[in-house]
Design an enzyme around this catalytic site. Structure first.
Site, PDB file in Angstrom:
ATOM      1  N   LYS A  48       0.848  -1.202   0.000  1.00  0.00           N
ATOM      2  CA  LYS A  48       0.000   0.000   0.000  1.00  0.00           C
ATOM      3  C   LYS A  48       0.883   1.251   0.000  1.00  0.00           C
ATOM      4  CE  LYS A  48      -3.610   2.681   1.263  1.00  0.00           C
ATOM      5  NZ  LYS A  48      -4.594   2.986   0.222  1.00  0.00           N
ATOM      6  N   ASN A 129       3.645   6.442  -6.942  1.00  0.00           N
ATOM      7  CA  ASN A 129       2.228   6.682  -7.196  1.00  0.00           C
ATOM      8  C   ASN A 129       2.078   8.173  -7.491  1.00  0.00           C
ATOM      9  OD1 ASN A 129      -0.501   7.092  -7.096  1.00  0.00           O
ATOM     10  ND2 ASN A 129      -0.777   6.351  -5.000  1.00  0.00           N
ATOM     11  N   CYS A 132      -1.482  11.072  -7.340  1.00  0.00           N
ATOM     12  CA  CYS A 132      -2.034  11.854  -6.232  1.00  0.00           C
ATOM     13  C   CYS A 132      -1.954  13.349  -6.544  1.00  0.00           C
ATOM     14  CB  CYS A 132      -1.253  11.544  -4.963  1.00  0.00           C
ATOM     15  SG  CYS A 132       0.474  11.861  -5.211  1.00  0.00           S
ATOM     16  N   ASN A 194      -3.703   3.530 -12.369  1.00  0.00           N
ATOM     17  CA  ASN A 194      -4.404   3.708 -11.097  1.00  0.00           C
ATOM     18  C   ASN A 194      -5.928   3.743 -11.326  1.00  0.00           C
ATOM     19  OD1 ASN A 194      -4.866   4.521  -8.323  1.00  0.00           O
ATOM     20  ND2 ASN A 194      -2.766   5.270  -8.336  1.00  0.00           N
ATOM     21  N   GLY A 245      -5.835  -2.918 -13.856  1.00  0.00           N
ATOM     22  CA  GLY A 245      -7.177  -2.327 -13.970  1.00  0.00           C
ATOM     23  C   GLY A 245      -8.187  -3.378 -14.396  1.00  0.00           C
TER      24      GLY A 245
HETATM   25  C1  LIG Z   1      -9.362   0.022  -1.787  1.00  0.00           C
HETATM   26  C2  LIG Z   1      -8.296   0.460  -2.759  1.00  0.00           C
HETATM   27  C3  LIG Z   1      -7.148   1.080  -2.286  1.00  0.00           C
HETATM   28  C4  LIG Z   1      -6.141   1.481  -3.171  1.00  0.00           C
HETATM   29  N1  LIG Z   1      -5.010   2.071  -2.698  1.00  0.00           N
HETATM   30  C5  LIG Z   1      -4.020   2.408  -3.554  1.00  0.00           C
HETATM   31  C6  LIG Z   1      -2.803   2.942  -3.073  1.00  0.00           C
HETATM   32  O1  LIG Z   1      -2.582   3.092  -1.877  1.00  0.00           O
HETATM   33  N2  LIG Z   1      -1.858   3.281  -3.989  1.00  0.00           N
HETATM   34  C7  LIG Z   1      -2.034   3.102  -5.343  1.00  0.00           C
HETATM   35  O2  LIG Z   1      -1.129   3.415  -6.118  1.00  0.00           O
HETATM   36  N3  LIG Z   1      -3.177   2.571  -5.818  1.00  0.00           N
HETATM   37  C8  LIG Z   1      -4.162   2.218  -4.957  1.00  0.00           C
HETATM   38  N4  LIG Z   1      -5.305   1.654  -5.436  1.00  0.00           N
HETATM   39  C9  LIG Z   1      -5.451   1.449  -6.892  1.00  0.00           C
HETATM   40  C10 LIG Z   1      -5.060   0.029  -7.275  1.00  0.00           C
HETATM   41  O3  LIG Z   1      -3.702  -0.219  -6.970  1.00  0.00           O
HETATM   42  C11 LIG Z   1      -5.284  -0.204  -8.785  1.00  0.00           C
HETATM   43  O4  LIG Z   1      -4.453   0.675  -9.520  1.00  0.00           O
HETATM   44  C12 LIG Z   1      -6.732   0.044  -9.199  1.00  0.00           C
HETATM   45  O5  LIG Z   1      -7.620  -0.412  -8.197  1.00  0.00           O
HETATM   46  C13 LIG Z   1      -7.080  -0.645 -10.521  1.00  0.00           C
HETATM   47  O6  LIG Z   1      -6.905  -2.031 -10.432  1.00  0.00           O
HETATM   48  P1  LIG Z   1      -8.122  -3.047 -10.100  1.00  0.00           P
HETATM   49  O7  LIG Z   1      -9.233  -2.706 -11.044  1.00  0.00           O
HETATM   50  O8  LIG Z   1      -7.543  -4.412 -10.331  1.00  0.00           O
HETATM   51  O9  LIG Z   1      -8.515  -2.823  -8.690  1.00  0.00           O
HETATM   52  C14 LIG Z   1      -6.313   1.249  -4.565  1.00  0.00           C
HETATM   53  C15 LIG Z   1      -7.474   0.621  -5.022  1.00  0.00           C
HETATM   54  C16 LIG Z   1      -8.456   0.228  -4.150  1.00  0.00           C
HETATM   55  C17 LIG Z   1      -9.681  -0.460  -4.703  1.00  0.00           C
END
Ligand SMILES: Cc1cc2nc3c(=O)[nH]c(=O)nc-3n(C[C@H](O)[C@H](O)[C@H](O)COP(=O)(O)O)c2cc1C
Length: 314
Positions: A48, A129, A132, A194, A245
């Site tokens: 995270k 990341n 942000c 992201n 994604g």
């Molecule tokens: C609950 C949650 C928390 C996330 N926290 C972060 C984070 O701390 N840092 C980050 O770069 N992306 C974060 N993401 C984004 C994921 O790493 C990913 O890029 C995004 O969810 C797309 O992938 P997915 O569709 O497989 O979930 C978060 C996503 C979710 C759902």
């Protein structure tokens, strides 16, 4: 009859050799998953995002459902660099899989300080990341534009010898240019991408479903966007692209590899099925054996474009 082969699922992300292309997406992976599968079957461990100091995160509710996915506005609660160094790093160093540390900040100087601080033995790569908000750019994310992406990645490149991955945002209108800017500034890989900015309203109360009003969409709903961006970045850049994604099935993994990704990250799918990543590792290996595919090189970037495709999509 075809000769039996033991497929090589290994993939190379710059100087980092991974035993397979399956890894978690930042923010969706935790120590608790060790209760349900052997975390060392993964290609890498991505943590995270951490920020330099302690942060509480956003007001609740922080997550809500949507058709084909979810939205979150967690806001990166962080216990800061001390907790990372003293507690998290020793824990994750107990595993064999390469450790990827995700970092973020709201200003260039803060980013640089954090990058220096996490460049420690036991860390295999740093994932920046850059999705942000950048306070110095009116809250616009670094990854929205090539120039801000170049500046922040160049600064980070200058303060660490570790492999540096740039995690892009699907909210930019120019993903290939942003990817190239990260590459030119010294990134070793791109993570694409992201969450996508969205919003949801509860009609009965006329209030936003997320405490932060807007949040990031993830899950199957964003897969076509992430796949398209992966393809665009892989075509535009020579550094490895890691797709992310909406990936939840073997077919999804193969689509991203064919589009040009050298590895993939799994996020939301883990919330629905905590063992999904381990199953995808096995399914990929079994599929390669059954198809007579001896290495991922036979899949990555093999998209066949129909002659008639003219690049007009609307
Ligand atoms: C609950 C949650 C928390 C996330 N926290 C972060 C984070 O701390 N840092 C980050 O770069 N992306 C974060 N993401 C984004 C994921 O790493 C990913 O890029 C995004 O969810 C797309 O992938 P997915 O569709 O497989 O979930 C978060 C996503 C979710 C759902």
């Amino acid at each position: 009859m075809k000769d039996f082969i033991t497929p090589d699922t290994g993939t190379q992300i710059g100087t980092l050799a991974l035993q397979n292309p399956i890894m978690p997406a930042s923010g969706t992976f935790s120590e608790d998953l060790a209760d349900v599968f052997d975390l060392d079957v993964l290609g890498a461990h991505v943590l995270k995002t951490i920020m330099h100091g302690m942060r509480a995160g956003n007001p609740t509710p922080r997550v809500c459902d949507m058709p084909s996915g979810m939205m979150n506005a967690i806001g990166i609660p962080s216990k800061g660099i001390d907790d990372f160094r003293d507690r998290m790093l020793p824990y994750w160093a107990g595993y064999g899989a390469p450790l990827v540390v995700s970092i973020s900040a709201h200003s260039m100087d803060e980013f640089v300080r954090l990058c220096e601080a996490v460049s420690l033995p036991g860390v295999a790569a740093i994932e920046a990341n850059i999705s942000c908000p950048n306070i110095e750019a009116d809250g616009r994310a670094f990854a929205m534009r090539p120039d801000t992406t170049h500046t922040v990645i160049e600064r980070l490149r200058g303060c660490t010898d570790l492999p540096l991955w740039a995690k892009l945002s699907p909210n930019t209108g120019e993903p290939a240019e942003v990817g190239r800017a990260a590459q030119d500034a010294g990134a070793d890989a791109l993570v694409v991408a992201n969450t996508m900015l969205g919003m949801s309203i509860d009609v009965a109360s006329r209030t936003p479903r997320l405490g932060n009003v807007m949040g990031g969409m993830s899950g199957p709903a964003i897969k076509p966007v992430a796949l398209r961006m992966t393809y665009q970045c892989a075509r535009a850049c020579h550094i490895p692209v890691i797709g992310c994604g909406g990936i939840s099935t073997l077919e999804d993994v193969l689509e991203f590899l064919i589009a040009g990704a050298r590895a993939v990250q799994i996020g939301t799918a883990t919330f629905q099925s905590p063992t999904i990543m381990a199953r995808l590792v096995t399914q990929l290996r079994d599929w390669m054996a059954a198809q007579g595919v001896s290495s991922l090189g036979e899949i990555i970037g093999t998209l066949e474009i129909p002659q008639a495709a003219d690049g007009v999509w609307a």
